[in-house]
Design an enzyme around this catalytic site. Structure first.
Site, mmCIF file in Angstrom:
data_model
loop_
_atom_site.group_PDB
_atom_site.id
_atom_site.type_symbol
_atom_site.label_atom_id
_atom_site.label_comp_id
_atom_site.label_asym_id
_atom_site.label_seq_id
_atom_site.Cartn_x
_atom_site.Cartn_y
_atom_site.Cartn_z
ATOM 1 N N GLU A 101 -35.864 -63.498 -37.642
ATOM 2 C CA GLU A 101 -36.082 -62.068 -37.874
ATOM 3 C C GLU A 101 -37.563 -61.703 -37.801
ATOM 4 O OE1 GLU A 101 -33.954 -61.525 -41.566
ATOM 5 O OE2 GLU A 101 -32.026 -61.870 -40.571
ATOM 6 N N LYS A 117 -34.912 -50.131 -45.666
ATOM 7 C CA LYS A 117 -34.012 -49.490 -44.706
ATOM 8 C C LYS A 117 -34.238 -47.968 -44.701
ATOM 9 C CE LYS A 117 -30.415 -53.064 -45.119
ATOM 10 N NZ LYS A 117 -28.957 -53.315 -45.363
ATOM 11 N N TYR A 135 -28.658 -57.681 -36.233
ATOM 12 C CA TYR A 135 -27.373 -57.882 -36.912
ATOM 13 C C TYR A 135 -26.353 -58.574 -36.002
ATOM 14 C CZ TYR A 135 -28.829 -55.153 -40.987
ATOM 15 O OH TYR A 135 -29.453 -54.706 -42.137
ATOM 16 N N ASN A 151 -27.967 -49.746 -48.730
ATOM 17 C CA ASN A 151 -28.371 -50.569 -49.875
ATOM 18 C C ASN A 151 -29.871 -50.864 -49.895
ATOM 19 O OD1 ASN A 151 -28.343 -52.372 -47.791
ATOM 20 N ND2 ASN A 151 -26.802 -53.733 -48.666
ATOM 21 N N HIS A 210 -33.346 -54.916 -46.757
ATOM 22 C CA HIS A 210 -32.855 -56.123 -46.081
ATOM 23 C C HIS A 210 -33.778 -57.269 -46.432
ATOM 24 C CE1 HIS A 210 -31.497 -58.894 -42.982
ATOM 25 N NE2 HIS A 210 -32.779 -59.176 -42.812
HETATM 26 P P1 IDP Z 1 -27.124 -58.713 -46.860
HETATM 27 O O1 IDP Z 1 -27.888 -57.483 -46.395
HETATM 28 O O2 IDP Z 1 -27.044 -58.757 -48.366
HETATM 29 O O3 IDP Z 1 -27.628 -59.981 -46.247
HETATM 30 P P2 IDP Z 1 -24.891 -58.885 -45.013
HETATM 31 O O4 IDP Z 1 -23.561 -59.459 -45.355
HETATM 32 O O5 IDP Z 1 -25.770 -59.689 -44.123
HETATM 33 O O6 IDP Z 1 -25.611 -58.521 -46.382
HETATM 34 O O7 IDP Z 1 -24.615 -57.461 -44.365
HETATM 35 C C1 IDP Z 1 -25.659 -56.783 -43.694
HETATM 36 C C2 IDP Z 1 -25.604 -55.331 -44.076
HETATM 37 O O8 IDP Z 1 -24.408 -54.742 -43.583
HETATM 38 C C3 IDP Z 1 -25.564 -55.066 -45.596
HETATM 39 O O9 IDP Z 1 -26.833 -55.085 -46.196
HETATM 40 C C4 IDP Z 1 -24.929 -53.708 -45.645
HETATM 41 O O10 IDP Z 1 -25.889 -52.692 -45.353
HETATM 42 C C5 IDP Z 1 -23.918 -53.772 -44.506
HETATM 43 N N1 IDP Z 1 -22.596 -54.217 -44.963
HETATM 44 C C6 IDP Z 1 -22.248 -55.463 -45.364
HETATM 45 N N2 IDP Z 1 -20.953 -55.523 -45.704
HETATM 46 C C7 IDP Z 1 -20.451 -54.286 -45.503
HETATM 47 C C8 IDP Z 1 -19.138 -53.700 -45.660
HETATM 48 O O11 IDP Z 1 -18.170 -54.352 -46.062
HETATM 49 N N3 IDP Z 1 -19.034 -52.369 -45.350
HETATM 50 C C9 IDP Z 1 -20.087 -51.619 -44.910
HETATM 51 N N4 IDP Z 1 -21.333 -52.150 -44.737
HETATM 52 C C10 IDP Z 1 -21.520 -53.447 -45.028
HETATM 53 MG MG MG Z 2 -27.581 -60.637 -44.287
#
Ligand code: IDP
Ligand code: MG
Length: 134
Positions: free
Chosen positions: A128, A11, A51, A114, A117
């Site tokens: 994807e 990212k 997303y 984080n 992805h």
């Molecule tokens: P993942 O990346 O581990 O699959 P997902 O639930 O698919 O997690 O969420 C996609 C992305 O959205 C996460 O990697 C993170 O960057 C962001 N995200 C997920 N949950 C939150 C939240 O509660 N607050 C802010 N950003 C979030």
């Molecule tokens: Mg995800």
């Protein structure tokens, strides 16, 4: 164990912080194979398609703003159980809770930023990979 392909992306925060090489190195050392790679800046349209499952979430706006904020490195990795192996190497979504030794556990503290992805299922991987490599 079945050979799979998965979609992994460094990212914008990971690119800005110079972590591309470390992420790639971890996947290589694990034994996965790098099949495809490209650097691009995601626009709002691609972000919304990537997303789509999160469009109703309260963090969706912040997520799109972040993921479009600079270049990313998009990759296809393959190998035995590549989808779940990639997720294990990444660590859980919230870096506060990710185990040390994982990418998010070693480098992150903020949930939006984080670093990586990775597809969450073979079906997501196919969808994807189609968004970024077709
Ligand atoms: P993942 O990346 O581990 O699959 P997902 O639930 O698919 O997690 O969420 C996609 C992305 O959205 C996460 O990697 C993170 O960057 C962001 N995200 C997920 N949950 C939150 C939240 O509660 N607050 C802010 N950003 C979030
Ligand atoms: Mg995800």
């Amino acid at each position: 164990m079945a050979t799979e392909s998965t979609f992994v992306m460094v990212k914008p925060d990971g690119v800005r912080r110079g972590l591309v090489g470390d992420v790639i190195s971890r996947f290589e050392r694990k034994g996965l194979t790098l099949d495809k790679m490209r650097m691009l800046t995601i626009d709002e349209d691609l972000a919304s398609r990537h997303y789509a499952e999160h469009v109703e979430k309260p963090f969706f706006g912040d997520l799109v703003e972040f993921i479009t904020s600079g270049p990313v490195v998009a990759m296809q990795w393959s190998g035995d159980s590549a989808v779940s192996v990639a997720r294990t190497l990444m660590g859980v979504t919230n870096p506060v809770e990710s185990a040390p030794g994982t990418i998010r556990g070693d480098f992150g503290l903020v949930i939006t930023e984080n670093i990586v992805h990775g597809s969450d299922s073979p079906e997501s991987a196919e969808r994807e990979l189609g968004l970024y490599f077709s």
